[in-house]
Design a protein around this motif. Sequence first.
Motif, PDB file in Angstrom:
ATOM      1  N   THR A  65      88.081  61.778 -17.534  1.00 32.19           N
ATOM      2  CA  THR A  65      89.452  61.757 -18.045  1.00 32.19           C
ATOM      3  C   THR A  65      89.715  60.443 -18.754  1.00 32.19           C
ATOM      4  O   THR A  65      89.388  59.371 -18.231  1.00 32.19           O
ATOM      5  CB  THR A  65      90.474  61.904 -16.901  1.00 32.19           C
ATOM      6  OG1 THR A  65      90.184  63.084 -16.160  1.00 32.19           O
ATOM      7  CG2 THR A  65      91.887  61.996 -17.445  1.00 32.19           C
ATOM      8  N   CYS A 164      90.675  69.795 -20.594  1.00 31.69           N
ATOM      9  CA  CYS A 164      91.711  70.019 -19.600  1.00 31.69           C
ATOM     10  C   CYS A 164      91.791  71.519 -19.313  1.00 31.69           C
ATOM     11  O   CYS A 164      92.239  72.299 -20.156  1.00 31.69           O
ATOM     12  CB  CYS A 164      93.063  69.502 -20.100  1.00 31.69           C
ATOM     13  SG  CYS A 164      94.419  69.781 -18.944  1.00 31.69           S
ATOM     14  N   THR A 204      95.942  71.236 -13.126  1.00 29.07           N
ATOM     15  CA  THR A 204      94.893  70.987 -14.113  1.00 29.07           C
ATOM     16  C   THR A 204      93.619  70.494 -13.453  1.00 29.07           C
ATOM     17  O   THR A 204      93.631  69.964 -12.341  1.00 29.07           O
ATOM     18  CB  THR A 204      95.324  69.928 -15.148  1.00 29.07           C
ATOM     19  OG1 THR A 204      95.460  68.656 -14.494  1.00 29.07           O
ATOM     20  CG2 THR A 204      96.618  70.319 -15.826  1.00 29.07           C
ATOM     21  N   TYR A 209      94.969  64.619 -16.106  1.00 25.58           N
ATOM     22  CA  TYR A 209      95.679  65.121 -17.284  1.00 25.58           C
ATOM     23  C   TYR A 209      97.136  65.483 -16.994  1.00 25.58           C
ATOM     24  O   TYR A 209      97.929  65.633 -17.926  1.00 25.58           O
ATOM     25  CB  TYR A 209      94.943  66.326 -17.860  1.00 25.58           C
ATOM     26  CG  TYR A 209      93.654  65.951 -18.546  1.00 25.58           C
ATOM     27  CD1 TYR A 209      93.622  64.953 -19.509  1.00 25.58           C
ATOM     28  CD2 TYR A 209      92.466  66.601 -18.233  1.00 25.58           C
ATOM     29  CE1 TYR A 209      92.437  64.603 -20.133  1.00 25.58           C
ATOM     30  CE2 TYR A 209      91.277  66.259 -18.858  1.00 25.58           C
ATOM     31  CZ  TYR A 209      91.266  65.262 -19.808  1.00 25.58           C
ATOM     32  OH  TYR A 209      90.101  64.905 -20.429  1.00 25.58           O
TER      33      TYR A 209
END
Length: 266
Positions: A65, A164, A204, A209
């Motif tokens: 991420t 995502c 998610t 995210y």
Amino acid sequence: MDSQAARSFLRDDRSDARRRAANLRITGTDVSGEASGASCVITTDSEGRRLARQSSHVQSIELRTYVFLDSLQPQLASYMGTVSHGFLPIPGDACLWLEVSPGMAVHRVTDIALKASTVRLGQMVVERAFGSLALYHRDQSNVLHSGDVVLEAIGSRVELRSRCEVTWTEIIRAITPDHAVLINRQNRRGSMIQAGMSMFILETEPAGYVLIAANEAEKGSNITVVDVKAVGAFGRLTLAGKEGDVEEAAAAAMRAVAQINAGAGA
């Protein structure tokens, strides 16, 4: 020993020294007898292998991420402050959230980021499989610079972050009193939801995210931030408000998710 014998011994000793120097194998920094510096650094074979392994380990870190928030909104900044064990964010700060694998690699990433600029460390979480950290600064360029240095160090790019995946999203309208009370008892860090409000929920993978979804939702609508969980196997976001406001917030959150996936895997 007479003087002639002594001179002969010294010549033989110097010759032996030159032969040993010629046979010496030096790895790392080149050493030249004509260098103007007074000192040099010699890296042995074993040290060279250790440094190579260390570099290889850094390059093997997976970027899961990478979330840049240009300006933390008031409710999200306050919520993140309630779960932060480091420096507290304030509304308007720029924020970078990184999640990497394996989990313990987050210490190396944190070290690289903090030494790259004057960003402040707000949060660092080491989980079983993943590690996450949050960096804050009033100046967006400082946050972005630290992010760039980390990406270069691990040999990655923003486009290589994980997509995502939305595992669940829904708007529940006119929530019942029992439901509202139970949610408020479970989520004690954010604001409370009231009976009759509508509720937007989002789950998610990866977890981080949900932060950009929450920030963009708060930018786009007058809603209440109830819960934002950005660590763990899944991220979970709960927002509440009037039905029309919640619909606008949900649309803004999903646009943020779509924007992440538009460049993922490029």
